[in-house]
Enzyme design. Sequence first.
Site, PDB file in Angstrom:
ATOM      1  CB  ALA A  64      11.128 -24.652   9.388  1.00  0.00           C
ATOM      2  N   GLY A 109      13.756 -19.975  12.167  1.00  0.00           N
ATOM      3  CA  GLY A 109      14.646 -20.859  12.927  1.00  0.00           C
ATOM      4  C   GLY A 109      16.102 -20.431  12.856  1.00  0.00           C
ATOM      5  CD  GLU A 112      13.864 -21.676  18.203  1.00  0.00           C
ATOM      6  OE1 GLU A 112      12.956 -21.508  17.381  1.00  0.00           O
ATOM      7  OE2 GLU A 112      13.820 -22.517  19.121  1.00  0.00           O
ATOM      8  CD  GLU A 132       9.352 -18.424  13.085  1.00  0.00           C
ATOM      9  OE1 GLU A 132       9.508 -17.179  13.095  1.00  0.00           O
ATOM     10  OE2 GLU A 132      10.263 -19.220  13.365  1.00  0.00           O
TER      11      GLU A 132
HETATM   12  N1  COA Z   1      12.542 -23.370   3.088  1.00  0.00           N
HETATM   13  C1  COA Z   1      12.648 -23.932   1.864  1.00  0.00           C
HETATM   14  N2  COA Z   1      13.238 -23.354   0.818  1.00  0.00           N
HETATM   15  C2  COA Z   1      13.778 -22.140   1.027  1.00  0.00           C
HETATM   16  C3  COA Z   1      13.731 -21.494   2.267  1.00  0.00           C
HETATM   17  C4  COA Z   1      13.069 -22.158   3.322  1.00  0.00           C
HETATM   18  N3  COA Z   1      12.976 -21.641   4.550  1.00  0.00           N
HETATM   19  N4  COA Z   1      14.327 -20.297   2.154  1.00  0.00           N
HETATM   20  C5  COA Z   1      14.740 -20.213   0.882  1.00  0.00           C
HETATM   21  N5  COA Z   1      14.415 -21.316   0.205  1.00  0.00           N
HETATM   22  C6  COA Z   1      14.643 -21.612  -1.204  1.00  0.00           C
HETATM   23  C7  COA Z   1      13.793 -20.706  -2.095  1.00  0.00           C
HETATM   24  O1  COA Z   1      12.474 -21.190  -2.219  1.00  0.00           O
HETATM   25  C8  COA Z   1      14.580 -20.748  -3.391  1.00  0.00           C
HETATM   26  O2  COA Z   1      14.274 -21.957  -4.049  1.00  0.00           O
HETATM   27  P1  COA Z   1      14.160 -21.955  -5.686  1.00  0.00           P
HETATM   28  O3  COA Z   1      15.540 -21.624  -6.164  1.00  0.00           O
HETATM   29  O4  COA Z   1      13.765 -23.374  -5.951  1.00  0.00           O
HETATM   30  O5  COA Z   1      13.132 -20.926  -6.026  1.00  0.00           O
HETATM   31  C9  COA Z   1      16.032 -20.835  -2.886  1.00  0.00           C
HETATM   32  O6  COA Z   1      15.972 -21.300  -1.551  1.00  0.00           O
HETATM   33  C10 COA Z   1      16.702 -19.495  -2.884  1.00  0.00           C
HETATM   34  O7  COA Z   1      15.860 -18.604  -2.186  1.00  0.00           O
HETATM   35  P2  COA Z   1      15.575 -17.097  -2.710  1.00  0.00           P
HETATM   36  O8  COA Z   1      14.415 -16.563  -1.947  1.00  0.00           O
HETATM   37  O9  COA Z   1      15.513 -17.091  -4.180  1.00  0.00           O
HETATM   38  O10 COA Z   1      16.969 -16.446  -2.250  1.00  0.00           O
HETATM   39  P3  COA Z   1      17.266 -14.960  -1.779  1.00  0.00           P
HETATM   40  O11 COA Z   1      18.727 -14.926  -1.545  1.00  0.00           O
HETATM   41  O12 COA Z   1      16.657 -13.979  -2.731  1.00  0.00           O
HETATM   42  O13 COA Z   1      16.498 -14.782  -0.360  1.00  0.00           O
HETATM   43  C11 COA Z   1      15.878 -15.431   1.878  1.00  0.00           C
HETATM   44  C12 COA Z   1      16.917 -15.520   0.741  1.00  0.00           C
HETATM   45  C13 COA Z   1      16.394 -16.325   2.997  1.00  0.00           C
HETATM   46  C14 COA Z   1      15.773 -13.980   2.364  1.00  0.00           C
HETATM   47  C15 COA Z   1      14.507 -15.894   1.339  1.00  0.00           C
HETATM   48  O14 COA Z   1      14.681 -17.151   0.674  1.00  0.00           O
HETATM   49  C16 COA Z   1      13.476 -16.117   2.428  1.00  0.00           C
HETATM   50  O15 COA Z   1      12.866 -15.160   2.873  1.00  0.00           O
HETATM   51  N6  COA Z   1      13.258 -17.374   2.861  1.00  0.00           N
HETATM   52  C17 COA Z   1      12.281 -17.698   3.861  1.00  0.00           C
HETATM   53  C18 COA Z   1      12.847 -17.433   5.218  1.00  0.00           C
HETATM   54  C19 COA Z   1      11.830 -17.624   6.317  1.00  0.00           C
HETATM   55  O16 COA Z   1      10.889 -16.851   6.451  1.00  0.00           O
HETATM   56  N7  COA Z   1      12.035 -18.651   7.126  1.00  0.00           N
HETATM   57  C20 COA Z   1      11.222 -18.910   8.268  1.00  0.00           C
HETATM   58  C21 COA Z   1      10.504 -20.170   8.145  1.00  0.00           C
HETATM   59  S1  COA Z   1       9.473 -20.415   9.573  1.00  0.00           S
END
Ligand code: COA
Length: 258
Positions: A64, A109, A112, A132
């Site tokens: 999400a 997600g 999922e 989550e």
């Molecule tokens: N929602 C919104 N923005 C997200 C996102 C999400 N789920 N996942 C990543 N982004 C954004 C980051 O905030 C970042 O934005 P910025 O450049 O404005 O700071 C950009 O995408 C890049 O993310 P970053 O964390 O810098 O990249 P990364 O390659 O180092 O790591 C992930 C990638 C996916 C491992 C990490 O972004 C992450 O853990 N995201 C959350 C995933 C999550 O827990 N999702 C479940 C939601 S219920």
Amino acid sequence: MSIFLDCEKEGHILRVTLNRPDRRNALSTPICERLLALPAEIEADIDIRCVIITGAGTAFCAGADLKERKELDEAARWRYVELVDRALLDIEKFPVPVIAAVNGHALGGGTELALGCDFRLAVKDADFGLTETGIGIIPTGSIVRLLRDGHDALNSLLTYTAARFSAARMADMGFLHQVVGTHRELEDLARALADRIAQNAPLALRAAKKVKQMLAADRTGDALHRAETVRRSLDSTADCLEGLTAFAEKRPPVFIGK
Ligand code: COA
């Protein structure tokens, strides 16, 4: 075609690419709306015999959109949550076999989304997780489907730890069909599998998928609806808001149980 979700027909195969790499393919409202329209479009096009879902860039799908969610008021936030949940659940409504070609991070997600597909292939660098509870909510659809499909051990590990697991570990736990070394190999493997499926009779493929959908619906019953009710109580808690704020501020959350 809509922004953030590219759909490309190659012979009998529909290739669907989440294309929002700067946000790691997080599920924006337009992506969810486009995903939700696909089952009816595929139903109407007998020429499509298989779907491959993949992501652009370094992620398959980061779940999400936590930033979009943080900006919404309570009513809009709940509408967004319902939209994401429906889009992820309706992956199971695609009328033909669906292959997840997991090219990178598949979190929340994203895991999922893969779970809703019939085949799960991944590159070795991909990681998975139901993150989550780490942001104050629960992975409702994943819990129901993992338990429905007999993956109790996997559900406990993923849901309660909210940790990230390698493709190799997920394959060991029976979540993945196959893991390959490179993106090229992943593309080739998904394509070869899709080509093999597409050699078969279109009506028979759709009938086989329908039987799976019927059994899944019987086993799910009203569990999803009841789980949603449990989940709803979490969305406006202080801990959930803290989880979203901590994510935006790139710091660990501090939960207080309220
Ligand atoms: N929602 C919104 N923005 C997200 C996102 C999400 N789920 N996942 C990543 N982004 C954004 C980051 O905030 C970042 O934005 P910025 O450049 O404005 O700071 C950009 O995408 C890049 O993310 P970053 O964390 O810098 O990249 P990364 O390659 O180092 O790591 C992930 C990638 C996916 C491992 C990490 O972004 C992450 O853990 N995201 C959350 C995933 C999550 O827990 N999702 C479940 C939601 S219920």
